[in-house]
Design a protein around this motif. Structure first.
Motif, PDB file in Angstrom:
ATOM      1  N   VAL A 101      -4.193  13.954  -0.379  1.00  0.00           N
ATOM      2  CA  VAL A 101      -3.302  13.056   0.035  1.00  0.00           C
ATOM      3  C   VAL A 101      -2.188  13.594   0.810  1.00  0.00           C
ATOM      4  O   VAL A 101      -1.909  13.181   2.002  1.00  0.00           O
ATOM      5  N   HIS A 147      -5.526   3.872  -1.158  1.00  0.00           N
ATOM      6  CA  HIS A 147      -3.995   3.447  -0.941  1.00  0.00           C
ATOM      7  C   HIS A 147      -3.434   4.312   0.480  1.00  0.00           C
ATOM      8  O   HIS A 147      -2.940   3.895   1.381  1.00  0.00           O
ATOM      9  N   ALA A 148      -3.823   5.583   0.424  1.00  0.00           N
ATOM     10  CA  ALA A 148      -3.420   6.514   1.553  1.00  0.00           C
ATOM     11  C   ALA A 148      -4.188   6.222   2.666  1.00  0.00           C
ATOM     12  O   ALA A 148      -3.667   6.105   3.776  1.00  0.00           O
ATOM     13  N   CYS A 174       0.487   3.824  -3.137  1.00  0.00           N
ATOM     14  CA  CYS A 174       0.003   5.060  -2.364  1.00  0.00           C
ATOM     15  C   CYS A 174       1.078   6.319  -3.142  1.00  0.00           C
ATOM     16  O   CYS A 174       0.634   7.393  -3.951  1.00  0.00           O
ATOM     17  N   SER A 188       1.063  -1.296   0.080  1.00  0.00           N
ATOM     18  CA  SER A 188      -0.174   0.130   0.004  1.00  0.00           C
ATOM     19  C   SER A 188       0.883   1.275  -0.170  1.00  0.00           C
ATOM     20  O   SER A 188       0.350   2.222  -0.616  1.00  0.00           O
ATOM     21  N   GLU A 189       1.803   1.034   0.658  1.00  0.00           N
ATOM     22  CA  GLU A 189       2.895   2.420   0.709  1.00  0.00           C
ATOM     23  C   GLU A 189       3.460   2.894  -0.587  1.00  0.00           C
ATOM     24  O   GLU A 189       3.210   3.732  -1.205  1.00  0.00           O
ATOM     25  N   THR A 229      -5.419   6.489  -5.491  1.00  0.00           N
ATOM     26  CA  THR A 229      -4.551   6.909  -4.504  1.00  0.00           C
ATOM     27  C   THR A 229      -5.068   6.978  -3.187  1.00  0.00           C
ATOM     28  O   THR A 229      -4.662   6.784  -2.142  1.00  0.00           O
ATOM     29  N   ASN A 251      -5.068   3.120   3.437  1.00  0.00           N
ATOM     30  CA  ASN A 251      -4.615   2.079   3.856  1.00  0.00           C
ATOM     31  C   ASN A 251      -3.218   2.188   4.581  1.00  0.00           C
ATOM     32  O   ASN A 251      -2.793   1.862   5.622  1.00  0.00           O
ATOM     33  N   VAL A 252      -2.500   3.284   4.057  1.00  0.00           N
ATOM     34  CA  VAL A 252      -1.253   3.684   4.822  1.00  0.00           C
ATOM     35  C   VAL A 252      -1.558   4.288   6.198  1.00  0.00           C
ATOM     36  O   VAL A 252      -0.959   3.896   7.168  1.00  0.00           O
TER      37      VAL A 252
END
Length: 190
Positions: A54, A127-128, A39, A35-36, A124, A130-131
């Motif tokens: 983000v 994923h952000a 992102c 995920s990082e 994006t 998730n981070v």
């Protein structure tokens, strides 16, 4: 340790604190499943308008790997100054900063991995979140460790106050995650 960025010293950390130092372990996962990296990939390939939410909600410390946090800082800096934040521009920033052979090589490798991770700009925000959610979970491990250490070292009459302090920090982290999810969700629906 040398601080001269032109020394080529493989131990040159580019001025990072010991807990921020980059090492080869920062690059062990497949970026297509991370995920990082996804992102960062999405931000690198997004427009400035799409990447801004983000950058507003994430911080370098939200990334597990120092290389990812360092890349995020470079990308965010470019965006905040209204400069290009594409992979080639970030590579140029890495070179221009003279981060040293070791540090610069790791950042360049992490940039290459993130660039090719395969994320779409539309994903994006997902994923952000998730981070940030992973950082939120790590904060509970840190809180538990702090409480364990307090139980062993603090005077009895200070334990509850310490627990309240840790709890308030976790409440703030919860609110931050909820806020970020709402901001990133609303930016996707525009």
């Amino acid at each position: 340790m040398s601080t001269d960025p032109t020394s080529g010293d493989p131990d040159d950390d580019g001025g990072l604190e010991p807990d921020e130092r980059l090492d080869a372990g920062d690059l062990t996962e497949d970026p297509r499943l991370d995920s990082e990296a996804l992102c960062l990939c999405g931000v690198l390939w997004s427009t400035a308008a799409a990447a801004s939410p983000v950058v507003e909600v994430l911080q370098a410390g939200d990334f597990t790997r120092p290389a990812h946090g360092a890349l995020f800082t470079l990308i965010a800096g470019q965006l905040q100054r209204g400069r290009p934040h594409d992979p080639a521009s970030i590579a140029a920033v890495i070179t221009q900063q003279g981060t040293g052979a070791h540090q610069g090589g790791l950042l360049t490798r992490a940039l290459a991995d993130a660039t090719a991770a395969g994320a779409t700009p539309e994903a994006t925000g997902h994923h952000a979140v998730n981070v940030l959610a992973a950082a939120y979970r790590r904060s509970f491990h840190t809180a538990a460790a702090a409480l364990t250490q307090a139980a062993e070292a603090l005077p009895t009459d200070a334990l509850f106050d310490h627990l309240v302090t840790v709890g308030r920090a976790q409440r703030t982290a919860t609110e931050r995650l909820q806020h970020a999810a709402a901001v990133l969700d609303s930016s996707r629906s525009r």
